[in-house]
Write a protein that holds these residues in place. Structure first.
Motif, PDB file in Angstrom:
ATOM      1  N   SER A  92     -17.930  44.481  38.913  1.00 12.66           N
ATOM      2  CA  SER A  92     -19.187  43.238  39.143  1.00 12.66           C
ATOM      3  C   SER A  92     -19.505  42.991  37.843  1.00 12.66           C
ATOM      4  O   SER A  92     -19.905  41.696  37.530  1.00 12.66           O
ATOM      5  N   LEU A  93     -19.481  43.965  36.881  1.00 13.17           N
ATOM      6  CA  LEU A  93     -20.039  43.375  35.488  1.00 13.17           C
ATOM      7  C   LEU A  93     -19.295  42.605  34.659  1.00 13.17           C
ATOM      8  O   LEU A  93     -19.428  41.450  34.258  1.00 13.17           O
ATOM      9  N   VAL A  94     -17.790  42.926  34.722  1.00  8.40           N
ATOM     10  CA  VAL A  94     -16.523  42.191  34.452  1.00  8.40           C
ATOM     11  C   VAL A  94     -16.699  40.556  34.953  1.00  8.40           C
ATOM     12  O   VAL A  94     -16.628  39.803  34.375  1.00  8.40           O
ATOM     13  N   VAL A 136     -17.668  36.488  44.672  1.00  5.37           N
ATOM     14  CA  VAL A 136     -16.307  36.814  45.466  1.00  5.37           C
ATOM     15  C   VAL A 136     -16.039  38.350  45.454  1.00  5.37           C
ATOM     16  O   VAL A 136     -15.659  39.010  46.475  1.00  5.37           O
ATOM     17  N   VAL A 137     -16.097  38.913  44.227  1.00  9.54           N
ATOM     18  CA  VAL A 137     -15.918  40.437  44.025  1.00  9.54           C
ATOM     19  C   VAL A 137     -16.829  41.259  44.696  1.00  9.54           C
ATOM     20  O   VAL A 137     -16.629  42.390  45.257  1.00  9.54           O
ATOM     21  N   THR A 138     -18.290  40.913  44.808  1.00  5.64           N
ATOM     22  CA  THR A 138     -19.143  41.606  45.637  1.00  5.64           C
ATOM     23  C   THR A 138     -19.191  41.229  47.054  1.00  5.64           C
ATOM     24  O   THR A 138     -20.196  41.582  47.825  1.00  5.64           O
ATOM     25  N   LEU A 139     -18.333  40.292  47.627  1.00 11.08           N
ATOM     26  CA  LEU A 139     -18.392  39.736  48.866  1.00 11.08           C
ATOM     27  C   LEU A 139     -18.608  40.827  50.093  1.00 11.08           C
ATOM     28  O   LEU A 139     -19.266  40.829  51.020  1.00 11.08           O
ATOM     29  N   ASN A 140     -17.969  42.123  49.878  1.00 12.28           N
ATOM     30  CA  ASN A 140     -17.928  43.353  50.713  1.00 12.28           C
ATOM     31  C   ASN A 140     -19.299  43.395  51.231  1.00 12.28           C
ATOM     32  O   ASN A 140     -19.698  44.171  52.230  1.00 12.28           O
ATOM     33  N   THR A 199     -17.841  34.115  54.918  1.00 14.86           N
ATOM     34  CA  THR A 199     -16.388  33.937  55.504  1.00 14.86           C
ATOM     35  C   THR A 199     -15.493  33.309  54.448  1.00 14.86           C
ATOM     36  O   THR A 199     -14.610  32.826  54.630  1.00 14.86           O
ATOM     37  N   LEU A 200     -15.733  33.477  53.090  1.00 10.57           N
ATOM     38  CA  LEU A 200     -15.015  33.355  52.258  1.00 10.57           C
ATOM     39  C   LEU A 200     -13.849  34.433  52.038  1.00 10.57           C
ATOM     40  O   LEU A 200     -13.980  35.423  52.306  1.00 10.57           O
ATOM     41  N   CYS A 201     -12.610  33.869  51.528  1.00  5.67           N
ATOM     42  CA  CYS A 201     -11.750  34.823  51.445  1.00  5.67           C
ATOM     43  C   CYS A 201     -11.599  35.816  50.386  1.00  5.67           C
ATOM     44  O   CYS A 201     -11.994  35.334  49.284  1.00  5.67           O
ATOM     45  N   GLY A 202     -11.498  37.044  50.829  1.00  2.00           N
ATOM     46  CA  GLY A 202     -11.847  37.948  49.545  1.00  2.00           C
ATOM     47  C   GLY A 202     -10.701  37.786  48.309  1.00  2.00           C
ATOM     48  O   GLY A 202     -10.853  38.726  47.334  1.00  2.00           O
ATOM     49  N   ALA A 203      -9.573  37.077  48.516  1.00  2.00           N
ATOM     50  CA  ALA A 203      -8.306  37.023  47.353  1.00  2.00           C
ATOM     51  C   ALA A 203      -8.676  35.614  46.662  1.00  2.00           C
ATOM     52  O   ALA A 203      -8.942  35.734  45.422  1.00  2.00           O
ATOM     53  N   CYS A 204      -8.957  34.650  47.245  1.00  2.00           N
ATOM     54  CA  CYS A 204      -8.936  33.499  46.665  1.00  2.00           C
ATOM     55  C   CYS A 204     -10.399  32.828  46.228  1.00  2.00           C
ATOM     56  O   CYS A 204     -10.494  32.050  45.700  1.00  2.00           O
ATOM     57  N   GLY A 205     -11.296  33.594  47.353  1.00  2.00           N
ATOM     58  CA  GLY A 205     -12.767  33.201  47.304  1.00  2.00           C
ATOM     59  C   GLY A 205     -13.250  31.801  47.793  1.00  2.00           C
ATOM     60  O   GLY A 205     -13.966  31.111  47.496  1.00  2.00           O
ATOM     61  N   LEU A 206     -12.205  31.528  48.628  1.00  5.85           N
ATOM     62  CA  LEU A 206     -12.274  29.726  49.089  1.00  5.85           C
ATOM     63  C   LEU A 206     -12.397  30.165  50.676  1.00  5.85           C
ATOM     64  O   LEU A 206     -12.067  30.974  51.278  1.00  5.85           O
ATOM     65  N   ASN A 207     -12.925  29.090  51.379  1.00 10.70           N
ATOM     66  CA  ASN A 207     -13.226  29.134  52.849  1.00 10.70           C
ATOM     67  C   ASN A 207     -12.264  27.653  53.316  1.00 10.70           C
ATOM     68  O   ASN A 207     -12.808  27.139  54.065  1.00 10.70           O
TER      69      ASN A 207
END
Length: 254
Positions: A92-94, A136-140, A199-207
């Protein structure tokens, strides 16, 4: 260094395309290719930086020796904190530093190419329509909250193919073929933003690709475009418990 730009005159769209490519590279490093990224960030090495490249790839490298550099430099020494923090906190920091770097590069180009007030505003609006790398990284975290009720009421694997009505069940347990719908009439702006982020994709970050095949990780409960994690509907039918690349790599390191 790879990714050094051609500084011929560019438009707002050109700069945004560069931004989007670099952003995609950072997201890959911190999600689907996190195992490789983790190994490259050895704390015993010198100060390392994470670079996103315009062609949607990434690299971990030493900062350039040129002073001043051709482009703004990313955060220095990201590898030193790797073993001193929990992995999710370190990533998350990175990600936060990555977002800051992406903006600095985009607006460096804006200054270099002489964008006026309206062009700078348009560039920011285009950038701001995308979720940040950090989001995106913290979407979970958001998705776990949104899916907790549905998860408690079903023991079936999310990789079981189910053609359910999205209106009847906005968070279906099973491989979904499109993201959950938004109810713009019954929710406020904050709720709409949270729903969209969930609802964003965890890989590309897009919906994008509402009719595309999606799959959910049984561990972190993040949803992915099937093509982003190389899973087809046919493969999903034979998976009892799906683990995304990030969760699989974490398990391997334990």
């Amino acid at each position: 260094m790879e990714g050094t730009p051609n500084l011929a005159a560019r438009t707002v769209e050109d700069v945004f395309t560069d931004f989007r490519g670099r952003r995609s590279g950072l997201i890959k490093a911190l999600t689907t290719e996190v195992e490789k990224f983790y190994k490259l960030c050895d704390p015993e090495k010198e100060n390392l930086c994470l670079y996103g490249l315009p062609n949607e790839t990434w690299e971990v490298n030493l900062p350039v020796e040129e002073v001043p550099p051709e482009l703004p430099e990313p955060a220095l020494g990201i590898n030193f904190a790797r073993d001193g923090m929990q992995e999710k906190d370190w990533l998350s920091l990175v990600a936060v530093h990555g977002d800051s770097w992406l903006l600095s590069v985009a607006f460096y180009f804006g200054a270099r190419f002489g964008f006026d007030k309206n062009e700078r505003k348009r560039l920011f609006q285009m950038i701001n329509d995308l979720p940040t790398v950090f989001e995106v990284v913290t979407l979970n975290v958001r998705q776990s909250k949104d899916k907790s009720a549905a998860n408690d009421n079903s023991g079936k694997s999310k990789t079981t193919v189910k053609m359910q009505s999205r209106q009847a069940d906005p968070q279906p347990r099973g491989v979904k073929m499109s993201p959950p719908p938004k109810d713009e009439n019954e929710s406020g702006e904050d709720e709409e933003e949270d729903e969209q982020a969930a609802t964003l994709c965890g890989a590309c970050g897009l919906n994008t690709g509402s009719d595309e095949f999606w799959i959910c990780c049984d561990v972190c409960e993040i949803w992915f475009h099937g093509k982003c994690v190389k899973i087809t509907p046919a493969k999903a039918e034979h998976i009892k418990q799906y683990k995304c690349p990030s969760c699989s790599s974490k398990r391997a390191r334990v």
